[in-house]
Design a protein around this motif. Structure first.
Motif, short mmCIF file in Angstrom:
data_model
loop_
_atom_site.label_atom_id
_atom_site.label_comp_id
_atom_site.label_asym_id
_atom_site.label_seq_id
_atom_site.Cartn_x
_atom_site.Cartn_y
_atom_site.Cartn_z
N LEU A 107 -23.93 10.27 -20.77
CA LEU A 107 -24.00 9.32 -21.88
C LEU A 107 -22.64 9.12 -22.55
CD1 LEU A 107 -27.43 10.39 -23.44
CD2 LEU A 107 -26.96 8.45 -21.92
N SER A 108 -21.83 10.17 -22.57
CA SER A 108 -20.53 10.05 -23.22
C SER A 108 -19.50 9.39 -22.30
CB SER A 108 -20.03 11.44 -23.63
OG SER A 108 -19.69 12.18 -22.47
N GLY A 109 -19.87 9.20 -21.04
CA GLY A 109 -18.93 8.58 -20.10
C GLY A 109 -18.02 9.59 -19.43
N LYS A 110 -18.22 10.88 -19.73
CA LYS A 110 -17.37 11.91 -19.15
C LYS A 110 -17.68 12.10 -17.67
CE LYS A 110 -16.89 16.73 -19.73
NZ LYS A 110 -17.75 17.79 -20.20
N ALA A 111 -18.97 12.04 -17.32
CA ALA A 111 -19.37 12.26 -15.93
C ALA A 111 -19.35 10.94 -15.16
CB ALA A 111 -20.77 12.86 -15.88
N LYS A 112 -19.11 11.05 -13.87
CA LYS A 112 -19.14 9.86 -13.02
C LYS A 112 -20.51 9.71 -12.38
CE LYS A 112 -14.56 8.93 -13.01
NZ LYS A 112 -14.35 8.50 -14.39
N TYR A 113 -20.78 8.52 -11.91
CA TYR A 113 -21.93 8.27 -11.03
C TYR A 113 -21.43 7.32 -9.95
CZ TYR A 113 -22.04 4.20 -14.10
OH TYR A 113 -21.68 3.09 -14.82
N SER A 114 -22.25 7.09 -8.95
CA SER A 114 -21.79 6.27 -7.83
C SER A 114 -21.38 4.88 -8.31
CB SER A 114 -22.91 6.14 -6.79
OG SER A 114 -22.44 5.39 -5.71
N SER A 115 -20.14 4.49 -7.96
CA SER A 115 -19.58 3.23 -8.45
C SER A 115 -20.35 2.00 -8.00
CB SER A 115 -18.14 3.08 -7.97
OG SER A 115 -17.31 3.81 -8.82
N TYR A 137 -21.95 -2.78 -9.80
CA TYR A 137 -21.97 -4.17 -9.34
C TYR A 137 -23.29 -4.80 -9.76
CZ TYR A 137 -17.87 -3.06 -6.53
OH TYR A 137 -16.61 -2.69 -6.13
N PRO A 138 -23.27 -6.09 -10.08
CA PRO A 138 -24.50 -6.74 -10.56
C PRO A 138 -25.43 -7.18 -9.43
CG PRO A 138 -22.68 -8.31 -10.59
CD PRO A 138 -22.12 -7.01 -10.09
N THR A 139 -26.74 -7.26 -9.72
CA THR A 139 -27.71 -7.81 -8.77
C THR A 139 -28.00 -9.25 -9.18
OG1 THR A 139 -29.36 -6.68 -10.13
CG2 THR A 139 -28.84 -5.69 -8.00
N LEU A 140 -27.30 -10.20 -8.57
CA LEU A 140 -27.33 -11.59 -9.04
C LEU A 140 -28.54 -12.37 -8.57
CD1 LEU A 140 -23.54 -12.45 -8.48
CD2 LEU A 140 -24.66 -11.64 -10.58
N VAL A 172 -12.89 0.39 -10.02
CA VAL A 172 -14.29 0.52 -10.47
C VAL A 172 -14.56 1.96 -10.92
CG1 VAL A 172 -16.72 0.23 -9.87
CG2 VAL A 172 -15.03 -1.35 -8.95
N VAL A 173 -14.03 2.93 -10.15
CA VAL A 173 -14.19 4.34 -10.54
C VAL A 173 -13.58 4.57 -11.92
CG1 VAL A 173 -13.53 6.72 -10.02
CG2 VAL A 173 -14.27 5.22 -8.17
N ALA A 174 -12.45 3.91 -12.17
CA ALA A 174 -11.75 4.08 -13.45
C ALA A 174 -12.49 3.42 -14.61
CB ALA A 174 -10.34 3.53 -13.35
N GLY A 175 -13.59 2.71 -14.32
CA GLY A 175 -14.39 2.16 -15.40
C GLY A 175 -14.27 0.66 -15.58
N CYS A 231 -19.86 -4.02 -14.19
CA CYS A 231 -20.98 -3.62 -15.06
C CYS A 231 -20.85 -2.22 -15.66
CB CYS A 231 -22.30 -3.68 -14.29
SG CYS A 231 -22.69 -5.30 -13.63
N ASN A 232 -19.69 -1.56 -15.56
CA ASN A 232 -19.59 -0.18 -16.06
C ASN A 232 -20.08 -0.06 -17.50
OD1 ASN A 232 -17.67 -0.56 -13.85
ND2 ASN A 232 -17.15 1.59 -14.19
N LYS A 233 -19.60 -0.95 -18.36
CA LYS A 233 -19.92 -0.82 -19.78
C LYS A 233 -21.39 -1.10 -20.04
CE LYS A 233 -15.26 -1.61 -21.39
NZ LYS A 233 -14.67 -1.91 -20.03
N GLU A 234 -21.89 -2.12 -19.33
CA GLU A 234 -23.29 -2.50 -19.49
C GLU A 234 -24.22 -1.35 -19.08
OE1 GLU A 234 -24.03 -6.13 -17.32
OE2 GLU A 234 -26.19 -5.71 -17.29
N ARG A 235 -23.91 -0.70 -17.96
CA ARG A 235 -24.77 0.39 -17.47
C ARG A 235 -24.83 1.53 -18.48
NH1 ARG A 235 -26.65 -3.17 -14.40
NH2 ARG A 235 -25.88 -3.39 -12.27
N LEU A 236 -23.68 1.93 -18.96
CA LEU A 236 -23.61 3.05 -19.89
C LEU A 236 -24.29 2.71 -21.21
CD1 LEU A 236 -22.55 5.74 -19.19
CD2 LEU A 236 -20.42 5.24 -20.38
N ALA A 237 -24.11 1.45 -21.64
CA ALA A 237 -24.75 1.02 -22.89
C ALA A 237 -26.27 1.05 -22.73
CB ALA A 237 -24.27 -0.38 -23.26
#
Lengths: 98, 314
Positions: B102-110, B114-117, B271-274, B278-284
């Motif tokens: 939740l804090s963005g410290k951990a990674k998840y698969s990049s 990507y969006p599902t359009l 993308v890994v770097a954030g 959709c990085n921000k959207e996912r975490l939000a």
């Protein structure tokens, strides 16, 4: 290890019996507020494909386990007693059903 | 000091002899740390992976597809839980792992940034993203840490329907109207390269791999797994009449493998770097769900206490 999560939900170990007549087998763990909720969550988490017909939940904190480092000593008494196995005995040629 | 060395050697001997390491066994601190990082990242990926697919549950084209997608997303939640539980056996609390996500410290698969359009993206995600994940997960069924291996066995059993339902969606679209086929091809075009990136950096640039191999956490290299995935998927694309978006793709008669074009590692790193779409959207979305569920978790605890009191009084 911390056995409760942020809301104080304790950790439960889950055992599933897949069919009547078989053992309940350990499948994993989950957090739940109480035993009833642990059973309901275990249903959703571990039996989505008819894997079970009975569930046991046990508070993880209630389980005591032997130490792996002590295994050699702990199980030593069984090491030299091969006569506890049926294959130890010499049967005479020709004897049947034994 | 001698004792530590002995523990180290005993540990490696167990691993070399293909014996599983169990939670209470002595293990090198780095082995424990590596596993905590890898297993919790894996768990986060399952959980965040629900978001791009959840996007299409209400808009699935029919009831059959909707029921399937719901079941798949529910599976991903279950997979996240198996993995969080496996991480917990290493001495890290659930709270710590979730907080790290939740804090963005951990990674998840990049890939999940990507969006599902379009609807075809749900097909492409199942076919390619789950397909690539399965390659990795099948290998991990034989990983050296017992609880991780057991979680992976359960996950693999459930995962194969995920890939098949995705491929079925692609097949139906690819053999539908010209517009539907175009939609399927467009989804393949967008998901192909990010799927190849899922296997991680090429072996030459994968610094942690040697140690993970020695400890048998990993058993095949990133490039090996990527190559098997490409070989299998190219054939599957041919069967349904879609084209892999790689002009350099070429069958090599000698190696019996496909050669492929250069992967854009700059995009991967970005993308890994954030900085993915959709990085921000996912975490939000994860934070919102967690915060809005707080009262439910508290209420459950209060209800459990009430039930316990009632039981005692009776």
């Amino acid at each position: 290890m911390n056995n409760t999560n942020e809301q104080g939900w304790p950790l439960w170990e889950i055992f599933i019996q897949s069919k009547r007549g078989l053992d309940h087998k350990h499948v994993g763990s989950l957090h739940a507020a109480d035993a009833q909720m642990a059973i309901e969550n275990a249903r959703d988490v571990y039996t989505r494909r008819q894997e079970g017909q009975s569930i046991w939940v046990v508070p993880a904190a209630a389980i005591s386990a032997s130490q792996p480092d002590d295994a050699a000593m702990l199980f030593d008494p069984a090491d030299d007693k091969t006569y506890r196995h049926p294959t130890f005995y010499v049967m005479p040629e020709g004897a049947k059903f034994i | 000091m001698t004792e530590v060395k002995n523990s180290q050697e005993l540990f490696q001997a167990k691993v070399d002899a293909e014996q599983k390491i169990e939670p209470k066994d002595w293990m090198p601190e780095k082995y424990r740390k590596t596993l905590i990082r890898q297993i919790s990242q894996h768990a986060h990926s399952e959980v965040v992976g629900m978001l791009p697919e959840g996007n299409w549950i209400t808009r699935a084209p029919n009831l059959r597809r909707k029921a399937i997608l719901l079941a798949k997303v529910q599976d991903e939640a279950g997979h996240g839980l198996y993995l969080y539980s496996a991480a917990e056996t290493l001495g890290v609390s659930r709270e710590e792992t979730i907080d790290a996500l939740l804090s963005g410290k951990a990674k998840y698969s990049s890939i999940f940034n990507y969006p599902t359009l379009t609807w075809a993206d749900i097909g492409a995600v199942g076919w390619l993203v789950d397909g690539a994940a399965i390659m990795n997960q099948v290998m991990l069924c034989r990983t050296s840490y017992g609880p991780y291996a057991r979680a992976m066995v359960r996950i693999c059993k459930e995962e194969s329907f995920h890939q098949r339902q995705g491929y079925e969606i692609m097949n139906v679209l690819a053999n539908g109207t010209p517009e539907q086929k175009e939609m399927a091809q467009d989804a393949l075009n967008r998901w192909w390269w990010p799927s190849l990136m899922m296997f991680g950096p090429s072996d030459a640039n994968s610094p942690h791999s040697a140690e993970s191999m020695k400890w048998k956490i990993k058993r095949q290299s990133n490039d090996e797994l990527r190559q098997i995935f490409i070989d299998r998927t190219v054939q599957q694309a041919e069967v349904i009449g879609l084209t892999i978006p790689d002009p350099k793709l070429k069958w090599n008669e000698e190696t019996m493998h496909y050669e492929h074009g250069e992967i854009d590692w700059a995009e991967f790193n970005n993308v890994v770097a954030g900085n993915g779409p959709c990085n921000k959207e996912r975490l939000a979305a994860r934070n919102k769900a967690h915060d809005e569920g707080a009262w439910v978790r508290e209420a459950a605890m209060a209800y459990a206490a009430k039930r316990a009191r009632k039981k005692q009084a009776a």
